[in-house]
Design a protein around this motif. Structure first.
Motif, PDB file in Angstrom:
ATOM      1  N   UNK A 187       0.828  -1.204   0.000  1.00 39.63           N
ATOM      2  CA  UNK A 187       0.000   0.000   0.000  1.00 39.63           C
ATOM      3  C   UNK A 187       0.863   1.256   0.000  1.00 39.63           C
ATOM      4  N   UNK A 188       0.355   2.314  -0.673  1.00 39.00           N
ATOM      5  CA  UNK A 188       1.155   3.526  -0.797  1.00 39.00           C
ATOM      6  C   UNK A 188       0.397   4.822  -0.582  1.00 39.00           C
ATOM      7  N   UNK A 214       8.966  12.115  10.703  1.00 43.68           N
ATOM      8  CA  UNK A 214       7.552  12.362  10.411  1.00 43.68           C
ATOM      9  C   UNK A 214       7.451  13.291   9.209  1.00 43.68           C
ATOM     10  N   UNK A 215       6.608  12.927   8.241  1.00 40.56           N
ATOM     11  CA  UNK A 215       6.460  13.695   7.006  1.00 40.56           C
ATOM     12  C   UNK A 215       4.994  14.078   6.824  1.00 40.56           C
ATOM     13  N   UNK A 216       4.743  15.344   6.543  1.00 39.63           N
ATOM     14  CA  UNK A 216       3.387  15.825   6.277  1.00 39.63           C
ATOM     15  C   UNK A 216       2.954  15.362   4.890  1.00 39.63           C
ATOM     16  N   UNK A 217       1.828  14.640   4.813  1.00 40.09           N
ATOM     17  CA  UNK A 217       1.350  14.144   3.520  1.00 40.09           C
ATOM     18  C   UNK A 217      -0.034  14.675   3.152  1.00 40.09           C
ATOM     19  N   UNK A 218      -0.761  15.251   4.104  1.00 41.01           N
ATOM     20  CA  UNK A 218      -2.041  15.891   3.829  1.00 41.01           C
ATOM     21  C   UNK A 218      -2.154  17.152   4.674  1.00 41.01           C
ATOM     22  N   UNK A 219      -2.718  18.204   4.087  1.00 36.88           N
ATOM     23  CA  UNK A 219      -2.884  19.454   4.823  1.00 36.88           C
ATOM     24  C   UNK A 219      -4.104  20.195   4.302  1.00 36.88           C
ATOM     25  N   UNK A 220      -4.940  20.662   5.211  1.00 32.44           N
ATOM     26  CA  UNK A 220      -6.116  21.434   4.834  1.00 32.44           C
ATOM     27  C   UNK A 220      -5.735  22.716   4.113  1.00 32.44           C
ATOM     28  N   UNK A 221      -4.502  23.192   4.336  1.00 31.00           N
ATOM     29  CA  UNK A 221      -4.050  24.402   3.667  1.00 31.00           C
ATOM     30  C   UNK A 221      -3.984  24.213   2.153  1.00 31.00           C
ATOM     31  N   UNK A 222      -3.830  22.957   1.718  1.00 30.24           N
ATOM     32  CA  UNK A 222      -3.692  22.675   0.290  1.00 30.24           C
ATOM     33  C   UNK A 222      -4.754  21.719  -0.240  1.00 30.24           C
ATOM     34  N   UNK A 223      -5.389  20.949   0.642  1.00 29.26           N
ATOM     35  CA  UNK A 223      -6.351  19.930   0.228  1.00 29.26           C
ATOM     36  C   UNK A 223      -7.756  20.320   0.664  1.00 29.26           C
ATOM     37  N   UNK A 255       3.041   7.761  -0.403  1.00 33.45           N
ATOM     38  CA  UNK A 255       4.386   7.412   0.031  1.00 33.45           C
ATOM     39  C   UNK A 255       4.807   6.138  -0.704  1.00 33.45           C
ATOM     40  N   UNK A 256       6.078   5.811  -0.672  1.00 32.54           N
ATOM     41  CA  UNK A 256       6.562   4.590  -1.312  1.00 32.54           C
ATOM     42  C   UNK A 256       6.082   3.374  -0.523  1.00 32.54           C
ATOM     43  N   UNK A 257       5.509   2.374  -1.172  1.00 31.52           N
ATOM     44  CA  UNK A 257       5.069   1.169  -0.444  1.00 31.52           C
ATOM     45  C   UNK A 257       6.206   0.579   0.390  1.00 31.52           C
ATOM     46  N   UNK A 258       5.870   0.188   1.612  1.00 27.97           N
ATOM     47  CA  UNK A 258       6.857  -0.407   2.501  1.00 27.97           C
ATOM     48  C   UNK A 258       7.729   0.579   3.247  1.00 27.97           C
ATOM     49  N   UNK A 308      -5.569   3.382   5.610  1.00 24.36           N
ATOM     50  CA  UNK A 308      -4.545   3.110   4.605  1.00 24.36           C
ATOM     51  C   UNK A 308      -5.243   2.809   3.274  1.00 24.36           C
ATOM     52  N   UNK A 309      -4.653   3.265   2.174  1.00 22.35           N
ATOM     53  CA  UNK A 309      -5.214   3.001   0.847  1.00 22.35           C
ATOM     54  C   UNK A 309      -4.173   2.332  -0.043  1.00 22.35           C
ATOM     55  N   UNK A 310      -4.663   1.482  -0.941  1.00 23.34           N
ATOM     56  CA  UNK A 310      -3.755   0.767  -1.850  1.00 23.34           C
ATOM     57  C   UNK A 310      -2.923   1.743  -2.678  1.00 23.34           C
TER      58      UNK A 310
END
Length: 296
Positions: free
Chosen positions: A82-83, A124-133, A183-186, A214-216
């Motif tokens: 999953x990624x 820790x990496x930000x992957x979603x943000x209301x500022x942009x999404x 993100x990269x799977x695994x 989690x999504x595929x």
């Protein structure tokens, strides 16, 4: 009393509350001094089973998340192939409340964000943000039967917050950030979701929680049975008011979370809650899962 006394009492209380799930007080004292302790304590309480402030109306008693904090076994990290991930929130009418839903009532959401922890670097990496999404969602039937839903008002405010409709009777208000974080799977070992939320119209009888799936991949469709989006888990139920409050969910072990919390819990960037504590509900849980008072 001086502020440090309140902090010491708070740390002792959280250590006591969490001792049953294997979190030792020493872990808090050894955490970095740059961590916002009030916010970290709140995150731990929100994710410790048995400390919901209320319960949702219409959720089947057999649902494992009926009482609040829930983490499916083995889902702290995504499946290896999953990624993608999506942070989400849900709002329900408060169980036992007699107030009739108002069709004009709105719920405000701000600073909604999702972080993932990389397995190799522990960063820790930000992957979603209301500022942009943008925020999307719907009023789903309370038990999600057939994934049935009706349209939910979603309105972007000038200050960047988003207003959504409060749940009608028999439905919830389920919402998420529209673009999945990738993100990269695994490569990921945990997820953290945080948002600020309040009732905009003095709506007196609402509870909310936050979680992640989690999504595929970024485009996979929903499939009945959740084979494309297994849940990472969700937090306890928090009662809403006209004051802003922060909802927090993390996957994985509490000791690892304490040792290396995500960026929103570091430094002094988050103001402590106004009263510095969460209040346990006095209502007997309607759920089959035994709560902290031993009621069925």
């Amino acid at each position: 009393m001086p502020p440090w006394i309140y902090l010491s009492i708070g740390l002792l209380l959280v250590g006591t509350l969490l001792s049953g799930v294997g979190v030792v007080r020493q872990a808090l004292s050894s955490a970095s001094s740059t961590i916002s302790m009030a916010a970290l304590q709140d995150a731990l309480i929100q994710n410790t089973p048995g400390y919901s402030e209320g319960y949702p109306a219409g959720v089947p008693r057999a649902f494992q998340w009926c009482s609040g904090a829930y983490r499916p076994d083995g889902n702290a990290a995504p499946p290896p192939e999953f990624g993608a991930v999506t942070g989400w929130g849900q709002v329900y009418r408060l169980y036992g409340a007699k107030a009739e839903p108002s069709p004009q009532a709105r719920i405000m959401i701000a600073n909604f964000s999702t972080y993932v922890r990389l397995s190799t670097t522990q960063q820790w990496v930000l992957v979603q943000s209301q500022a942009h999404d943008a925020i999307a969602g719907g009023h789903f039937v309370s038990d999600f039967a057939g994934n049935r839903a009706i349209e939910m008002p979603v309105e972007r405010a000038a200050d960047g917050a988003t207003a959504i409709g409060a749940p009608p009777r028999g439905y919830n208000s389920h919402f998420w950030l529209n673009d999945r974080g990738t993100f990269a799977p695994g490569s990921v070992s945990a997820v953290y979701v945080q948002m600020e939320i309040k009732a905009a119209d003095a709506e007196p009888a609402l509870v909310a929680n936050v979680g992640a799936d989690w999504w595929r991949d970024a485009r996979a469709d929903y499939v009945a049975g959740f084979s494309n989006n297994p849940g990472a888990g969700m937090s306890n139920w928090i009662t809403l008011s006209s004051d802003w409050t922060v909802l927090r969910f993390y996957s994985g072990a509490a000791d690892a979370f304490i040792a290396d919390p995500p960026p929103p819990l570091r430094g002094a960037t988050i103001a402590p809650l106004s009263d510095g504590k969460r209040l346990q509900t006095n209502t007997v849980s309607p759920c089959l899962v035994t709560n902290h008072r031993g009621a069925p």
